[in-house]
Enzyme design. Structure first.
Site, short mmCIF file in Angstrom:
data_model
loop_
_atom_site.label_atom_id
_atom_site.label_comp_id
_atom_site.label_asym_id
_atom_site.label_seq_id
_atom_site.Cartn_x
_atom_site.Cartn_y
_atom_site.Cartn_z
N SER A 33 0.69 -1.19 0.03
CA SER A 33 0.01 -0.15 -0.15
C SER A 33 1.18 1.29 0.07
O SER A 33 2.45 1.26 0.37
CB SER A 33 -0.82 -0.07 1.38
OG SER A 33 -1.63 1.19 1.62
N TYR A 82 -2.64 -0.44 10.55
CA TYR A 82 -2.90 -0.70 9.20
C TYR A 82 -1.69 -0.16 8.18
O TYR A 82 -1.00 -1.51 7.72
CB TYR A 82 -4.32 -0.22 7.80
CG TYR A 82 -3.83 -0.30 6.99
CD1 TYR A 82 -4.55 -1.42 5.78
CD2 TYR A 82 -3.65 0.71 5.65
CE1 TYR A 82 -4.71 -2.16 5.00
CE2 TYR A 82 -3.77 0.57 4.38
CZ TYR A 82 -4.18 -0.91 4.00
OH TYR A 82 -4.36 -1.26 2.65
#
Length: 680
Positions: A557, A570
């Site tokens: 990501s 996250y």
């Protein structure tokens, strides 16, 4: 091509019915035909035509477009210009000058058989029972004993124009006959109507079956060998999954192969018999069989429960010997104009107590090769039960395997797709980025294993993406070591191993530090950091066992390098994944395994993570409506374009496709140009 007429409708219906029952013929084996008249659009006169299944088609799925259509007057005129058996290959090219109309399939080598036999309808099939008669040492006597002249015998001859002349002469000399047994090959039947022809084909097949059942002696393969007895089903599958990558690697020495595993009762019975080595060494006989299985299989003779290391050691030893033997076979018979050797690796590997491993350039080819060897086992059983199995001579097998016409057929095959022969495992692939990635890899020729926490959704995604030969769904909780190992084992049993892994499984909870619980932290790290580690470790074992290199891709990501707000758990786990890429690239490079990452950002539409609550949480952080979140993300990028799951899939393909073979340890941003995600 002429209009579809009554004879053609009857031919298609008969062909599909015969081809649907594998007792009648094998996949893509045999051919059928019909003769009839149509008006020539040029002359306005009726012309006699032959409709015959074309080269490479399958009877069970035959359609009109799979037929070759030829003028009978021109085809029969070829008899007068036939140069003789030494030059009969040239006759195949002349079929092109007999074609009628536009379109249609290429005529097969068996076209002469159908055109020259004086019957309106003709079937040529490869039933196991018929080939058992055809390969029996006293096949002519068995045929007479079974059919009392109603079925004739034709000595072995390589398919071609002369065989067509032979069968036509046999029919003319035996007006009472409904068909014939072709030595070493199969059966041919005929009739004045489609119904009569089909009935005659089935009479020959059922007659052979009934004779074998009534007269066959028990245990034609000899006594059972105790230490070759089948392992119990669970142990058998465990051993097969462990062996499959090793065997696939060996079978891919010359050309990358996909595998198929079979442990059907007839296979296990043959593998447990004392005559296994003797009969397997004789090889198959029917041309359709050995063209796909090679002249003989590789046979392992270790005990069913022998230590795995001992089985692998014998596999490697016998594989080396097999390659030497195959090269010697080629050199014994190759002429100056023979095609080059196509590869010396086995297509069939037999492991007593475990099962059969079959290989091909794709899954369908591998599966069909296994099906053909099961046919060969049935043929050997039948022939040995009433006589002695005697396949055609090895020199004849070579003439067909390296026939210029067979080579031309191979050259007509479509060019392989870029990922043909590769086996991909994608986690979290029932939807979103994972599903889009699996679909893209499948479209580029890979076999794909859809791994997901939800088994039903995984199976549904696999069915949507491809067929059973190209995509399978498996349940996989990536946080569970045993579940990961089981998923990789399923990939090995389905396709032979794993070459390409996409670590995509993930979830996200968007919370500030003070609201993030230890459970939140553990959940996200278990799924993405620990899960990626477990999947990479298990699949790396398989890749190393194969010795074929491989690719591991992490869907990380932008957050792996950008300190976004309210996102501690996250982003930290994505950073963990990103560093796993670098660490594993450094460690696995010596095995030819490349490890790379993709850093998406703002994938809202079609994303399972965003639909699961992450979208609402991020929209609240940025103060926008959830429905506008995709546009918001796009608006902050340089390209002002929304990132979709397919965009990430494209990046994965770029990394694993043919163009970046020397790239490892990198991350590719897929964020429409977000300066916050620039690597620096």
């Amino acid at each position: 091509m002429g209009s579809i007429s009554g004879p053609v409708d009857d031919l298609i219906t008969r062909s599909n019915r015969l081809g649907a029952d594998k007792r009648n013929t094998n996949f893509a084996g045999g051919n059928t035909s019909a003769k009839g008249a149509e008006t020539d659009p040029v002359t306005g006169e009726d012309v006699e035509l032959l409709w015959v299944k074309g080269s490479g088609g399958d009877l069970g799925t035959l359609t009109a477009s799979g037929l070759a259509v030829l003028r009978l007057d021109r085809m029969r005129a070829m008899v007068g210009t036939y140069p003789g058996v030494d030059d009969e290959d040239a006759m195949v090219e002349r079929f092109d000058y007999c074609l009628h109309g536009r379109g249609g399939a290429a005529p097969s080598i068996d076209t002469a058989m159908h055109g020259l036999v004086d019957a309106t309808h003709v079937d040529h099939l490869h039933p196991d029972s018929g080939i058992a008669f055809a390969t029996a040492a006293d096949g002519p006597a068995l045929t007479e004993a079974c059919f009392a002249g109603r079925v004739a015998w034709v000595d072995w001859r390589r398919p071609g124009f002369q065989l067509g002349l032979d069968i036509a002469a046999i029919k003319a000399a035996n007006p009472q006959a409904i068909g014939c047994i072709l030595g070493g090959h199969g059966i041919t039947a005929w009739g004045d109507t489609s119904e009569e022809c089909e009935a005659n084909s089935l009479e020959i097949i059922s007659g052979c079956e009934a004779y074998l059942a009534a007269h066959g002696r028990p245990a034609p393969f000899g006594e059972r060998v105790a230490h070759w007895a089948p392992l119990d089903p669970a142990a058998r599958r465990e051993r097969a999954a462990a062996l499959a990558p090793v065997i696939r690697g060996l079978a891919s020495t010359d050309h990358r192969q996909v595998g198929h595993f079979t442990d059907s009762p007839e296979v296990l019975d043959f593998l447990a018999s004392e005559r296994l080595p003797e009969l397997a060494a004789l090889g198959t006989s029917c041309p359709d069989h050995f063209l796909r299985t090679k002249v003989r299989p590789l046979v392992v003779e270790t005990a069913a429960d022998a230590p795995l290391a001992d089985v692998v050691a014998q596999l490697r030893e016998r594989h080396a010997a097999y390659r030497d033997d195959y090269r010697a076979y080629y050199e014994r018979y190759a002429a100056a104009d023979s095609p080059a050797i196509r590869g010396a690796d086995p297509a069939i590997v037999l492991v007593p107590g475990v099962g059969m491993f079959s290989f091909g350039a794709d899954k369908q080819t591998a599966r069909v090769a296994g099906e053909f060897y099961v046919n060969a086992i049935n043929v050997m059983r039948g022939a040995e039960s009433v006589s002695t199995y005697r396949p055609i001579e090895e020199s004849e097998k070579f003439r067909i395997e390296y026939w210029s016409l067979e080579e031309a057929k191979l050259q007509r095959r479509p060019k392989p797709k870029p990922l043909a022969g590769r086996i991909a495992l994608v986690t979290g692939a029932a939807g979103g980025i994972g599903k889009a990635t699996a679909a893209r890899l499948a479209a580029e020729g890979a076999c794909v294993v859809i791994a997901d926490l939800d088994a039903d959704k995984a199976a549904a995604a696999a069915a949507e993406i491809g067929t059973a030969d190209t995509a399978v769904g498996v349940a996989c909780n990536v946080t569970d070591e045993a579940a990961v190992a089981a998923a990789v084992a399923e990939a090995a049993l389905a396709f032979g191993g794993v070459d390409l892994v996409v670590n995509n499984a993930g979830l996200s909870l968007s919370k500030p530090l003070l609201d993030t619980t230890a459970a939140d932290w553990d959940l996200q790290h278990d799924v993405m950091a620990k899960g990626s580690f477990l999947v990479s470790r298990e699949t790396a074992r398989t890749m190393i066992a194969q010795g074929l290199g491989g690719d591991i891709v992490y869907i990380a990501s932008k957050n792996s390098i950008f300190a976004g707000p309210n996102n501690i758990a996250y982003s930290a786990t994505k950073a963990d994944q990103a560093h796993q890429v670098r660490l594993l690239a450094a460690e696995l490079g010596e095995h030819g395994i490349r490890v790379n990452g993709v850093n998406p950002d703002g994938v809202v539409r079609g994303s399972g993570i965003f639909a699961g609550g992450w979208g609402a949480e991020r929209a609240a952080v940025y103060g926008v409506d959830e429905a506008d979140l995709g546009r918001y993300y796009a608006g902050r990028t340089l390209l002002k374009r929304e990132v979709l799951p397919a965009s990430v899939a494209d990046a994965v393909y770029a990394l694993v496709g043919p163009d970046l073979g020397l790239t490892t340890g990198v991350h590719i941003p897929v964020d429409s140009g977000n300066p916050q995600g620039f690597l620096r």
